[in-house]
Design an enzyme around this catalytic site. Structure first.
Site, PDB file in Angstrom:
ATOM      1  N   HIS A 227       0.842  -1.202   0.000  1.00 33.86           N
ATOM      2  CA  HIS A 227       0.000   0.000   0.000  1.00 33.86           C
ATOM      3  C   HIS A 227       0.869   1.240   0.000  1.00 33.86           C
ATOM      4  O   HIS A 227       0.418   2.319   0.346  1.00 33.86           O
ATOM      5  CB  HIS A 227      -0.898   0.030   1.226  1.00 33.86           C
TER       6      HIS A 227
ATOM      7  N   ASP B 299      -9.604  13.699  14.369  1.00 32.85           N
ATOM      8  CA  ASP B 299     -11.016  13.388  14.653  1.00 32.85           C
ATOM      9  C   ASP B 299     -11.214  12.759  16.032  1.00 32.85           C
ATOM     10  O   ASP B 299     -12.300  12.259  16.319  1.00 32.85           O
ATOM     11  CB  ASP B 299     -11.581  12.477  13.564  1.00 32.85           C
TER      12      ASP B 299
ATOM     13  N   GLY C 277      -4.954  -3.856  19.960  1.00 35.48           N
ATOM     14  CA  GLY C 277      -4.464  -2.580  19.440  1.00 35.48           C
ATOM     15  C   GLY C 277      -3.174  -2.659  18.671  1.00 35.48           C
ATOM     16  O   GLY C 277      -2.835  -1.741  17.919  1.00 35.48           O
TER      17      GLY C 277
END
Lengths: 578, 578
Positions: free
Chosen positions: B217, B403, B489
Site C-alpha cells: 500500500h 477526529d 491494538g
C-alpha cells in the site's frame, strides 16, 4: 512497461525456461515448444496450439489433460517456424493425428499450414484451423480475414475436450471449426504494450480515450472514443458482439460461454466491475451465460485493454466447454478420470519431436535424366537473382522491409546446392526439386522464402521420381505449387502479391500446352504473361479491406514478389530453350 | 492506472457483485464478504481470511474446498469491520470453531481480533493469526511488527488444508502459526498503484529505480536502487529472503515452498524470466523447491512490483502445501475426495451470518443497584468530552487525522444512551457497561472508538450481572479492559498511545485498593497517575522502529488518546466521590 528481462534477445527462451521449471512434472520442453509431461494417450487426437509468445497464459499455459497436448512457442508477437510447429506436433502425436490451431495471423497461417504439409508428407494426418473471432478486424462478409484474439480460449478448449472424448481427427477438426463459427469477440485498448528491452511502447492510445477493436499487437482498430465508465464499456462490448452474432443457429442458441479477458494491466477487480454489467446486459438480451471466465486468459504483455468473447453453445459445445482440464494456467473440475499416456522425460519427448530421417531415395533412370536440367535452371536463377538483388530490394522497400532481393539470392543459392547434391545422390527429378524447395524454405528467411520452398516442394512431389515428366506433368506440377501458395499464403489473386504473376503464368502454360505447343514454347509465352502481370501490379487499385493496409502505400510500385517470379520464369524459359 | 469503474465510491461492492456472478455455484455472498456455496462440513474448523480489497485473487478468490471457508472483503486497501468479520465467520462456521487470519496490519488486527471477541461471547470458539512474512518491514528481533504480504498464500493454504484434514481448532491455529513462523518474503516495487477514480498514483517510485521492501500500500521500504536485470533482481530477492531464514529448523528444512508473486503490471513472461534465475539460485543454496507458484496471487491493483516468498517445509507443511484445492482463482489437484456440507442459497448463508438475538437479560437486584452510577458516570463523561472536543481534535491533528475529539463525543453519547436503555430494561451492572461498549464501538467511528468499545465490553463482562461488584472486582475489570487493548491494538506501553495512560492508572488502582483504600480514594490517585502519564507522552523519545513513523512528527505534543483517557478517569473520580 515490460521491465524484467536479461538479454532482451533471449526473452522468450528465458521465459520458457522459467515456465518449464515452475511447471516441471506437468509439461516438458521440446524443440519449438512444450508438450504434456504425460504423453498423449494412444490413439487420441493431439491438439497443438500456438503462436508468438507475450500472450501468457496463451499458449503454453494451457497444455495438460483436458486441454492442449502441445504448444508451439514463438518469439514475442512472432509466429514460430513451420519446423518448430512440426516438431511440437510430432512430440504431441499419439497416433490419432494432430489438429494444429492458432489465431488467424499471416505468419501463423503460413507456418502452421506448412507444418501440416510436412506432417502429412511423413504420414501423420494433420489439420489446421485458424481462429477468427475478432469482429472489429473485418466485416461479416469477410469472416476468414478476421483476426483471432481471446476466442482462442473457447475454440482451443472445445477442440481439446472433443479430442479427450475420443473423437477422431475429422471430428476434432469439425469441433474446432464449429466452435470458431460460433465465437465472436470485441476488444478495446487503453494503452500499448512495451516489448522487452524497448524504451517506448509498441503503440500508444491517446490518454483519456480508448481504441475500439485495436488488435493485440497494435493492429488498427475501428474507432477512437472517449474513455467510458465501466457500465458504458460493458454496453459497448455487449452491443458490438451481439451485432455480429452468428446466424442460423439451431436449438440451444440462447446459451453462451463467455470470456471477459484482461490484456495485462486491467486488473481483476476492474474486470469484475465490468462483468457485473456485462452479465446483466447479456441476461437482458435473453442469453444464459454458462461458466464465464473473467480474468487474464490471452494477454499482450503489459497492454491495457479488455475483450469480451461469446461462444453460442449447442449441446456438444456446452459439454466441451464445461469439461475438466488441468493445465498450468487453466484448471477446471477433476481430470482424474481422463486417461493419459505414460510419463516421459524431456529427452524422450525431444526424440519424438525429431523429423524422420531423410531417405535420399534414388530416382528411376528416366526421372534422373532431367535432373541436370533442374541444376542448370537453378544455376541460371542464381545468376539472375545476384544481378537483380538490389533492384528487388528497392521495390520491396516501398511497401515491405526491403529484404526480398536478399531472400531470393539466399534461397536460390541454397536450392542450387541442394539440387547438385541430389544429382550426386542419384535422385529423380521430383526428389531434386523437393530437396531444392526444402533448402530454400530453410535458408532464405522471411515469408517469401517459406512460400517458395513450399511451392517447390509441392512441384517436386507432383513430378515424382519414376516417370520422365512430360509437358502435361509440368503443367500439373505448377498448379500444385500454386495451390499450396493459395492455401498457405492467406492471399488471393488481386492482392498484389506473387500470386498475381503466377496465376496468368499457369493459365497461359496450360492453354499453350493443351493447344499442342512444346514445353519450351509454352513456357516462353507464359513467362511473358507473368512479366506483364508483375508490371501491372503497380497499377492495381489499392484494396480497401483492412487486411492489406500496406497496399495503399505501394501504389505505383510493382510488387517485389510478382516481379521476382517474372524474372525466374523468364530465366527458366531461356534454360528450356537450351 | 485503474481505469474501469462506475461510481468509485462503490468500486469494492461492484467488484464483489461481479465476482459473485462470475463464480455463482462456487461462492455465495453474505454481509461483509463471501463463503463457499457448499457449507463447511459439520465439525470442520472454518478458515476465514480477509483484509481490504484491491488484492485479488486475495482474498475472495481463494474460497472453496481445500482452501478458505470464507473471505471478509473490505474496501480497497481498508480493513473490513469487526462486524463484517464476525458475520462472515458465522456463515462459514461448521460447528468446529473458526480461525480468522489476515496480513499483519493495524486495522485488520484490530477488527479481526474484535470479531474473535464477539464470536467467543456468542459461544463460537475463534482464534486469530496475523501473517508477518515481510522481512523488509521490521528486523528479525521485531518479527511481530512485520507486515503480511504474499506469505498470506502459504499460511492460508496450510491452515486451510490442516482444517480440511480434520484437525481441531487448536491444531489449525498451530498449523497457521507454524506456517507463518517458517514463511519469509521480500518484495520490490517499480511503480505505484492508482485507486479507482484517482487521477494520480497512491505513491510513486522514481523511473529507472526500484524500491526494495516497499509495502503493497506504499508503506516505506528499506532502500531505493537502480533498476536491475532480471538475474540481478533474482539474486537480490533470494539473498534477502535467505538472510532472514527461520532458525532452529528440524529435519526437512532444505525443502521450501515458493511463491514468486506479481503485484499487478509485472506480467507472466517477466515472472518466468525472473523465476529461471530464482530457481537456480535456490538450488545452488541447497534448497529443494516444492510446487512453486509463479503468477499473480496477491496483487495491489495495478502496482508494478514482485515479491519472493519461501516457506521452509516440514512433513506436515509439505503435505498441506501440496493438498488439493478448488477455489475461483486457485486450483490444485482433485478435491473430489473432500467431504463438503450441503449446498445453500445466498439467503440461507446470509441468515447464518446474523448475530444471535441480543438477550437483554435482567441483572440481579444487587447488580442492578450500581447501574444508576454507571449512567451518572456516562453523563459526566459526555459533558466533559463536549467541552474537550476541540482541544482533543487539535492535539490529534498533530500526528493523526484530528477526529479524536469528535469520536470521543460520539462514542460517549452512544454509550450513555445505551446505559440508560439498559437501566430501563433492568439489566445488571455488567450488562449496562457491555451495552455501553457495544454502542461506543458501533457509533464512534475510527480506531479509538473500536478500542474504547472493546475495552468497555471486556470490563462489563468481568463485572457480570449477579453480584454487586466490589473494589477488587473493579480492579480486575480494568485489567480485563487493558488486556483487550493490548491484544487488539497492536501497540505496547511506551508507543505513545492511550496505553501509556492506562497502564499507570491500573497499577495505581490495584496498589491502592490492595493497600486498603476505598474505591473512590484509590480511583482518585489512579486518575492523577493517568493524567501525569498522558502529559508525559509529549516528552517521550520517538521510537525508531519503522512501525510508528508518525511518532516523530508528534514529538512535543501529548498523545490525544492518552489525554482523553486521563480526562475520563478524572471525571469518573468525581462521580465516585459523589
Amino acid at each position: 512497461m515490460t521491465r524484467l528481462h536479461d538479454d532482451p534477445a533471449t526473452f522468450s527462451e528465458d521465459a520458457l525456461a522459467g515456465f518449464l521449471d515452475a511447471h516441471a512434472g506437468r509439461v516438458v520442453g521440446v524443440p519449438g515448444g512444450v508438450v504434456r509431461a504425460r504423453a498423449t494417450r494412444e490413439g487420441k487426437v493431439a491438439v497443438v496450439v500456438g503462436g508468438g509468445s507475450g500472450h501468457y497464459p496463451a499458449f503454453c499455459g494451457v497444455v495438460g489433460p483436458g486441454y492442449a497436448d502441445g504448444a508451439v512457442v514463438g518469439n514475442v508477437f512472432t509466429s514460430p517456424s513451420a519446423t518448430e510447429a512440426a516438431a511440437v506436433s510430432r512430440a504431441a502425436h499419439g497416433g490419432g493425428g494432430v489438429l494444429l490451431t492458432t489465431g488467424n495471423y499471416a505468419g501463423d497461417v503460413l507456418n502452421f499450414g506448412l507444418a501440416v504439409e510436412h506432417l502429412r508428407a511423413e504420414g501423420v494426418d494433420a489439420r489446421y484451423v485458424a481462429v477468427t473471432d475478432d469482429v472489429a478486424s473485418a466485416g461479416g462478409d469477410e469472416v476468414p480475414k478476421r483476426r483471432g484474439i481471446a476466442g482462442d480460449v473457447t475454440v482451443f478448449k472445445c477442440a481439446s475436450a472433443a479430442a479427450e472424448e475420443g473423437l477422431d481427427l475429422d471430428g476434432v477438426e469439425e469441433a474446432a471449426r464449429r466452435a470458431n463459427d460460433r465465437t465472436r469477440s470485441l476488444g478495446v485498448a487503453f494503452t500499448g504494450c512495451t516489448l522487452p528491452g524497448a524504451d517506448a511502447p509498441l503503440f500508444t492510445v491517446p490518454e483519456g480515450t480508448m481504441s475500439v477493436g485495436l488488435g493485440i499487437h497494435g493492429e488498427p482498430g475501428v474507432s477512437d472514443e472517449d474513455m467510458p465508465t465501466a457500465a458504458e464499456l460493458a454496453a459497448r462490448l455487449v452491443d458490438g458482439v451481439l451485432a455480429e452474432a452468428p446466424e442460423d443457429l439451431g436449438e440451444g442458441s440462447r446459451r453462451v460461454a463467455a470470456v471477459l479477458n484482461g490484456l495485462g494491466t486491467v486488473k481483476y477487480e476492474e474486470l469484475f466491475v465490468l462483468w457485473r454489467t456485462v452479465a446483466r446486459l447479456l441476461r437482458e438480451a435473453g442469453l444464459e451465460v454458462v461458466e464465464p471466465e473473467v480474468g487474464e486468459l490471452v494477454t499482450s504483455l503489459d497492454m491495457g485493454g479488455v475483450s469480451l468473447t461469446l461462444m453460442w453453445l449447442d449441446e456438444d459445445l456446452e459439454r466441451w466447454w464445461r469439461a475438466p482440464a488441468d493445465s498450468p494456467a487453466y484448471r477446471k473440475g477433476s481430470t482424474d478420470a481422463l486417461e493419459q499416456g505414460p510419463e516421459r522425460s524431456a529427452e524422450e519427448a525431444a526424440a519424438a519431436s525429431a523429423p524422420p530421417p531423410e531417405e535420399a531415395s534414388r530416382g528411376s533412370e528416366e526421372s534422373r535424366a532431367l535432373v541436370p536440367d533442374v541444376v542448370r535452371g537453378a544455376e541460371a536463377v542464381v545468376a539472375e537473382m545476384a544481378g537483380a538483388e538490389d533492384e528487388l530490394g528497392r521495390i520491396d522497400a516501398v511497401a515491405g522491409d526491403g529484404d526480398h532481393g536478399r531472400g531470393m539470392v539466399r534461397g536460390s543459392r541454397a536450392a542450387l546446392d541442394a539440387a547438385r547434391e541430389a544429382q550426386e545422390q542419384g535422385r529423380g527429378t521430383g526428389g531434386a526439386v523437393r530437396a531444392a524447395g526444402a533448402a530454400w524454405a530453410d535458408r532464405a528467411g522471411g515469408t517469401s522464402g517459406v512460400l517458395w520452398g513450399a511451392a517447390l516442394t509441392a512441384v517436386g512431389a507432383r513430378l515424382g521420381d519414376e516417370a520422365r515428366p512430360g509437358a502435361a506433368d509440368v503443367v500439373d506440377a505448377v498448379d500444385a505449387g500454386m495451390e499450396v501458395l493459395l492455401r498457405l499464403g492467406g492471399a488471393s489473386v488481386g492482392d498484389k502479391t506473387m500470386l498475381d504473376a503466377i496465376e496468368p503464368f499457369r493459365t497461359a502454360l496450360r492453354e499453350r500446352v493443351e493447344a499442342g505447343d512444346d514445353l519450351a514454347t509454352a513456357w516462353d509465352v507464359a513467362a511473358t504473361s507473368a512479366e506483364e502481370a508483375a508490371t501491372a501490379t503497380a497499377d492495381l487499385r489499392p484494396r480497401v479491406g483492412r487486411a492489406r493496409p500496406l497496399a495503399e502505400r505501394s501504389l505505383g510500385t510493382p510488387d517485389a514478389g510478382a516481379t521476382s517470379f517474372g524474372m525466374v520464369a523468364r530465366t527458366l524459359a531461356g534454360v528450356l530453350r537450351g
